[in-house]
Design a protein around this motif. Structure first.
Motif, PDB file in Angstrom:
ATOM      1  N   PHE A  31       0.913  -1.223   0.003  1.00  0.00           N
ATOM      2  CA  PHE A  31       0.048  -0.047   0.009  1.00  0.00           C
ATOM      3  C   PHE A  31       0.835   1.353   0.092  1.00  0.00           C
ATOM      4  CE2 PHE A  31      -2.602   3.167   2.065  1.00  0.00           C
ATOM      5  CZ  PHE A  31      -3.728   2.932   1.273  1.00  0.00           C
ATOM      6  N   LEU A  32       0.900   2.100  -1.057  1.00  0.00           N
ATOM      7  CA  LEU A  32       1.917   3.131  -1.255  1.00  0.00           C
ATOM      8  C   LEU A  32       0.932   4.350  -1.246  1.00  0.00           C
ATOM      9  CD1 LEU A  32       3.921   1.662  -4.152  1.00  0.00           C
ATOM     10  CD2 LEU A  32       4.652   1.514  -1.369  1.00  0.00           C
ATOM     11  N   VAL A  33       1.286   5.456  -0.570  1.00  0.00           N
ATOM     12  CA  VAL A  33       0.684   6.661  -0.707  1.00  0.00           C
ATOM     13  C   VAL A  33       1.606   7.837  -0.348  1.00  0.00           C
ATOM     14  CG1 VAL A  33       0.182   6.817   1.759  1.00  0.00           C
ATOM     15  CG2 VAL A  33      -1.153   8.016   0.521  1.00  0.00           C
ATOM     16  N   ALA A  34       1.339   8.907  -1.497  1.00  0.00           N
ATOM     17  CA  ALA A  34       2.080  10.177  -1.417  1.00  0.00           C
ATOM     18  C   ALA A  34       1.371  11.278  -1.084  1.00  0.00           C
ATOM     19  CB  ALA A  34       2.496  10.249  -2.999  1.00  0.00           C
ATOM     20  N   ASP A  35       2.121  12.263  -0.443  1.00  0.00           N
ATOM     21  CA  ASP A  35       1.084  13.514   0.094  1.00  0.00           C
ATOM     22  C   ASP A  35       1.535  14.396  -0.971  1.00  0.00           C
ATOM     23  OD1 ASP A  35       0.595  15.600   1.806  1.00  0.00           O
ATOM     24  OD2 ASP A  35       1.022  14.509   3.425  1.00  0.00           O
ATOM     25  N   ASN A  56       9.026   5.739 -12.588  1.00  0.00           N
ATOM     26  CA  ASN A  56       8.734   4.363 -11.658  1.00  0.00           C
ATOM     27  C   ASN A  56       7.224   4.178 -11.681  1.00  0.00           C
ATOM     28  OD1 ASN A  56      11.386   3.508 -10.872  1.00  0.00           O
ATOM     29  ND2 ASN A  56      11.372   5.449  -9.993  1.00  0.00           N
ATOM     30  N   LEU A  57       6.606   5.358 -11.225  1.00  0.00           N
ATOM     31  CA  LEU A  57       5.048   5.465 -10.939  1.00  0.00           C
ATOM     32  C   LEU A  57       4.542   5.147 -12.289  1.00  0.00           C
ATOM     33  CD1 LEU A  57       4.620   8.478  -8.261  1.00  0.00           C
ATOM     34  CD2 LEU A  57       4.500   6.058  -8.291  1.00  0.00           C
ATOM     35  N   ARG A  58       5.004   5.673 -13.551  1.00  0.00           N
ATOM     36  CA  ARG A  58       4.336   5.456 -14.880  1.00  0.00           C
ATOM     37  C   ARG A  58       4.550   4.048 -15.194  1.00  0.00           C
ATOM     38  NH1 ARG A  58       6.293  10.478 -16.518  1.00  0.00           N
ATOM     39  NH2 ARG A  58       4.485  11.887 -17.022  1.00  0.00           N
ATOM     40  N   LYS A  59       5.635   3.340 -14.777  1.00  0.00           N
ATOM     41  CA  LYS A  59       5.903   1.945 -14.822  1.00  0.00           C
ATOM     42  C   LYS A  59       4.841   1.178 -14.197  1.00  0.00           C
ATOM     43  CE  LYS A  59       9.361  -1.805 -14.369  1.00  0.00           C
ATOM     44  NZ  LYS A  59      10.663  -2.115 -14.138  1.00  0.00           N
ATOM     45  N   LEU A  60       4.482   1.681 -12.989  1.00  0.00           N
ATOM     46  CA  LEU A  60       3.445   0.900 -12.150  1.00  0.00           C
ATOM     47  C   LEU A  60       2.178   1.061 -12.699  1.00  0.00           C
ATOM     48  CD1 LEU A  60       2.619  -0.483  -9.604  1.00  0.00           C
ATOM     49  CD2 LEU A  60       2.370   1.857  -8.418  1.00  0.00           C
ATOM     50  N   MET A 301      -0.131  -7.666  -4.447  1.00  0.00           N
ATOM     51  CA  MET A 301      -0.999  -6.607  -4.984  1.00  0.00           C
ATOM     52  C   MET A 301      -0.742  -5.278  -4.667  1.00  0.00           C
ATOM     53  SD  MET A 301      -4.651  -7.106  -3.380  1.00  0.00           S
ATOM     54  CE  MET A 301      -4.754  -8.565  -3.918  1.00  0.00           C
ATOM     55  N   VAL A 302      -0.343  -4.308  -5.450  1.00  0.00           N
ATOM     56  CA  VAL A 302      -0.115  -2.972  -5.185  1.00  0.00           C
ATOM     57  C   VAL A 302      -1.068  -1.941  -5.350  1.00  0.00           C
ATOM     58  CG1 VAL A 302       1.758  -1.312  -5.585  1.00  0.00           C
ATOM     59  CG2 VAL A 302       2.210  -3.757  -5.903  1.00  0.00           C
ATOM     60  N   VAL A 303      -1.171  -1.044  -4.352  1.00  0.00           N
ATOM     61  CA  VAL A 303      -2.127   0.021  -4.668  1.00  0.00           C
ATOM     62  C   VAL A 303      -1.354   1.211  -4.456  1.00  0.00           C
ATOM     63  CG1 VAL A 303      -2.920  -0.098  -2.364  1.00  0.00           C
ATOM     64  CG2 VAL A 303      -4.208   1.111  -4.158  1.00  0.00           C
ATOM     65  N   PHE A 304      -1.188   2.454  -5.104  1.00  0.00           N
ATOM     66  CA  PHE A 304      -0.700   3.758  -5.056  1.00  0.00           C
ATOM     67  C   PHE A 304      -1.766   4.669  -5.107  1.00  0.00           C
ATOM     68  CE2 PHE A 304       1.097   7.579  -7.005  1.00  0.00           C
ATOM     69  CZ  PHE A 304       1.934   8.024  -6.000  1.00  0.00           C
ATOM     70  N   LEU A 305      -1.842   5.392  -4.427  1.00  0.00           N
ATOM     71  CA  LEU A 305      -2.581   6.728  -4.279  1.00  0.00           C
ATOM     72  C   LEU A 305      -1.966   7.878  -3.957  1.00  0.00           C
ATOM     73  CD1 LEU A 305      -4.753   6.828  -1.243  1.00  0.00           C
ATOM     74  CD2 LEU A 305      -3.457   4.787  -1.617  1.00  0.00           C
ATOM     75  N   THR A 306      -2.647   9.068  -4.168  1.00  0.00           N
ATOM     76  CA  THR A 306      -2.127  10.430  -3.523  1.00  0.00           C
ATOM     77  C   THR A 306      -3.541  10.807  -2.714  1.00  0.00           C
ATOM     78  OG1 THR A 306      -3.002  11.593  -5.484  1.00  0.00           O
ATOM     79  CG2 THR A 306      -0.602  10.999  -5.316  1.00  0.00           C
ATOM     80  N   ASP A 307      -3.305  11.226  -1.589  1.00  0.00           N
ATOM     81  CA  ASP A 307      -4.197  11.871  -0.753  1.00  0.00           C
ATOM     82  C   ASP A 307      -5.343  12.902  -1.175  1.00  0.00           C
ATOM     83  OD1 ASP A 307      -2.269  13.409  -0.233  1.00  0.00           O
ATOM     84  OD2 ASP A 307      -2.191  13.443   1.945  1.00  0.00           O
ATOM     85  N   HIS A 308      -4.785  13.805  -1.885  1.00  0.00           N
ATOM     86  CA  HIS A 308      -5.744  14.655  -2.622  1.00  0.00           C
ATOM     87  C   HIS A 308      -4.667  15.456  -3.629  1.00  0.00           C
ATOM     88  CE1 HIS A 308      -3.374  17.242  -0.028  1.00  0.00           C
ATOM     89  NE2 HIS A 308      -3.654  16.428   1.140  1.00  0.00           N
ATOM     90  N   GLY A 309      -5.417  16.447  -4.291  1.00  0.00           N
ATOM     91  CA  GLY A 309      -4.735  17.156  -5.274  1.00  0.00           C
ATOM     92  C   GLY A 309      -3.751  18.554  -4.717  1.00  0.00           C
ATOM     93  N   PHE A 310      -3.381  19.299  -5.595  1.00  0.00           N
ATOM     94  CA  PHE A 310      -2.637  20.576  -5.347  1.00  0.00           C
ATOM     95  C   PHE A 310      -2.725  21.513  -6.323  1.00  0.00           C
ATOM     96  CE2 PHE A 310       1.223  22.786  -4.008  1.00  0.00           C
ATOM     97  CZ  PHE A 310       1.280  22.378  -2.426  1.00  0.00           C
ATOM     98  N   LEU A 332      -4.494   7.085  -8.624  1.00  0.00           N
ATOM     99  CA  LEU A 332      -4.732   5.925  -8.078  1.00  0.00           C
ATOM    100  C   LEU A 332      -4.524   5.111  -9.148  1.00  0.00           C
ATOM    101  CD1 LEU A 332      -6.157   4.331  -5.759  1.00  0.00           C
ATOM    102  CD2 LEU A 332      -8.438   4.793  -7.074  1.00  0.00           C
ATOM    103  N   MET A 333      -3.707   3.755  -8.678  1.00  0.00           N
ATOM    104  CA  MET A 333      -3.292   2.678  -9.503  1.00  0.00           C
ATOM    105  C   MET A 333      -3.486   1.407  -8.764  1.00  0.00           C
ATOM    106  SD  MET A 333       0.229   4.616 -10.807  1.00  0.00           S
ATOM    107  CE  MET A 333       0.182   6.354 -11.211  1.00  0.00           C
ATOM    108  N   PHE A 334      -3.702   0.437  -9.549  1.00  0.00           N
ATOM    109  CA  PHE A 334      -3.923  -0.788  -8.862  1.00  0.00           C
ATOM    110  C   PHE A 334      -3.407  -1.966  -9.905  1.00  0.00           C
ATOM    111  CE2 PHE A 334      -7.258   0.562  -6.025  1.00  0.00           C
ATOM    112  CZ  PHE A 334      -7.434  -0.595  -5.128  1.00  0.00           C
ATOM    113  N   ARG A 335      -2.605  -2.875  -9.089  1.00  0.00           N
ATOM    114  CA  ARG A 335      -1.856  -3.903  -9.717  1.00  0.00           C
ATOM    115  C   ARG A 335      -2.425  -5.047  -8.901  1.00  0.00           C
ATOM    116  NH1 ARG A 335       4.115  -3.776 -10.928  1.00  0.00           N
ATOM    117  NH2 ARG A 335       4.371  -4.811  -8.719  1.00  0.00           N
ATOM    118  N   ALA A 336      -2.921  -6.203  -9.339  1.00  0.00           N
ATOM    119  CA  ALA A 336      -3.473  -7.251  -8.678  1.00  0.00           C
ATOM    120  C   ALA A 336      -3.202  -8.334  -9.544  1.00  0.00           C
ATOM    121  CB  ALA A 336      -5.050  -7.215  -8.358  1.00  0.00           C
TER     122      ALA A 336
END
Length: 483
Positions: A31-35, A56-60, A301-310, A332-336
């Motif tokens: 579970f990956l999250v960026a601020d 790296n995030l584009r690859k994910l 499984m991998v999930v990447f998200l950001t908590d909100h915009g900017f 928001l990205m999922f790989r399962a």
């Protein structure tokens, strides 16, 4: 002798395979999250998509399903994380801003409420959390190991940008990359992936960056020459057609955003934000590379998200805490494994609230009855499957707690309600910048009526809980009355 040796070798190999196979009996979760990371790297942000260095995030994103229209439940750190980690939406918990008193929320204090980590802990998982994952609300007993985030110290001579003190600053940091706290959090996550596990695990890693201040090594600034920086498109009279409460949300003319722009340092600020984005991408990339090298790569499984915009100047605003596209749109990205296919792109409007039920379904777990949101599994299997929007966002005024502001992002556009009477509507297909408020245009009356019916009513939405400051004021007032 050779036959005996070969037989022993075969037994050892078989035992090793059996031990490795035990790690694949149940899915692990990374579970990956960026601020504060906005959505500039997405294809629909065409002015920036190719300019954000985030391999790296584009690859994910390309390895699973990339949700290009994902939205936060609250455009502020604590309420957003409280919402997606508890499964309880802000319009039920009353938590819309960082300063509110979370332990006064009846919705969050129900016995049935279980954190996302707690759901996995309850079902036999080992749980690990490093860096900024939750903020304010957490059931700390549900972590086997948890190390929270720390801010890196300010460089000597800060503020470096010379526009403001505290958070609103940027410039090269005096630390090496290895000395930075987000790097240390990534190191801890990598160490978990390098261990042998006898049970499935839920591993969370969250970066503090690109939250302000933007202090990263000079190398990352050099990746973005100032003469190649593309600034956000701005409209000078962008606030003219907004209702009063919306203008207050923007911070208005004379805000820090205007200060940055008028000082001639807008390009420097955008450069610093992009530099910090690339630093963050590097840390997530290190964790993802460690997963690829581990025996768990096919069973995690991998999930990447950001908590909100900017915001970086749009609508005369800086940072988050708005209900416009810049403040609410997230990654928001999922790989399962066994569910998603590489290259999946979903343009359905989804919410970060949908993460909790999605992970529960993917891992065969029963979520508590208190959770909101809907499982995204149908979209993970078929990214363009039919879907009714769940992209609702809540906010409240930083100084008042009388009522909530609620917005919905939908195929029809964006509708926002401030309290009982003030409203906005944008036809986002024609007006992606949300520059023209069409709330009084009879052409959109049918769309507005439908969207009004899809969000919690003014009377139904939980009243924002008081902040610690307002509670202190209430106590002071009580004391004055006694005297």
């Amino acid at each position: 002798m050779n036959k005996i040796y070969f037989a022993l070798l075969l037994i050892v190999f078989s035992v090793g395979v059996a031990r490795a196979d035990t790690a694949y009996e149940q899915m692990n979760v990374l579970f990956l999250v960026a601020d504060d990371l906005n959505s500039w790297m997405l294809e629909d942000a065409d002015r920036y998509a190719g300019k954000v260095i985030a391999p790296n995030l584009r690859k994910l994103a390309g390895s699973g399903v990339n949700f290009t229209r994902a939205y936060t439940a609250a455009p502020v750190c604590s309420p957003s994380r409280t919402a997606f980690f508890s499964g309880v939406a802000p319009w039920k918990s009353g938590i819309y801003n960082n300063a509110q008193i979370i332990n006064e929320s009846e919705a969050l204090n129900q016995d049935a409420v279980l954190s996302l980590a707690g759901l996995f802990k309850k079902n036999g998982y080992d749980t690990f959390g490093y860096g900024k994952i939750t903020h304010g609300w957490d059931q700390k007993e549900h972590w086997d190991e948890h190390v929270g985030h720390k801010r890196d110290p300010a460089p000597p001579g800060a503020p470096l940008a010379k526009l403001s003190g505290g958070e609103q600053d940027w410039g090269p940091i005096h630390l090496t990359e290895e000395q930075m706290n987000d790097t240390g959090g990534a190191n801890k996550a990598i160490a978990v992936l390098e261990k042998q596990h006898d049970k499935p695990f839920f591993l969370a890693y969250g970066s503090f960056n690109p939250h302000m201040p933007w202090y990263v090594p000079q190398t990352y600034f050099e990746m973005y020459p100032l003469d190649q920086i593309v600034l956000p498109e701005l409209k000078e009279n962008d606030l003219d057609d907004l209702p009063p409460l919306a203008k207050a949300v923007s911070d208005g003319l004379g805000s820090f955003a205007d200060k940055v722009i008028k000082s001639g340092k807008h390009k420097e600020a955008v450069q610093a934000y992009l530099a910090t984005t690339t630093y963050v991408d590097t840390q997530f990339g290190r964790v993802l590379d460690a997963l690829e090298k581990s025996p768990y790569k096919n069973n995690t499984m991998v999930v990447f998200l950001t908590d909100h915009g900017f915001h970086l100047g749009e609508k005369h605003h800086w940072q988050k805490t708005t209900l416009w596209e810049e403040g609410t749109h997230t990654l928001l990205m999922f790989r399962a494994p066994g569910v998603t296919k590489a290259g999946g792109v979903s343009q359905r409007f989804v919410s970060l609230m949908d993460i909790y039920p999605t992970l529960a379904e993917l891992c065969g777990l029963t979520p508590p009855t208190t959770i909101d949101g809907r499982s995204l599994v149908p979209l993970l299997k078929a990214p363009n499957a039919p879907w009714e929007s769940t992209a609702i966002t809540g906010l409240c005024d930083k100084t008042k707690t009388d009522f909530a502001y609620i917005s919905i992002r939908h195929e029809l556009g964006r509708y926002t309600r401030y309290g009982a009477e003030e409203e906005e509507f944008y036809d986002t297909t024609k007006d992606p910048h949300e520059w023209t408020n069409q709330i009084d245009n009879p052409k959109y009356a049918t769309s507005v009526k439908k969207l009004r019916g899809l969000i919690p009513g003014f009377e139904d939405a939980a009243q924002p809980l008081p902040s610690a400051l307002t509670k202190e004021r209430r106590e002071t007032q009580k004391e004055k009355k006694k005297k």
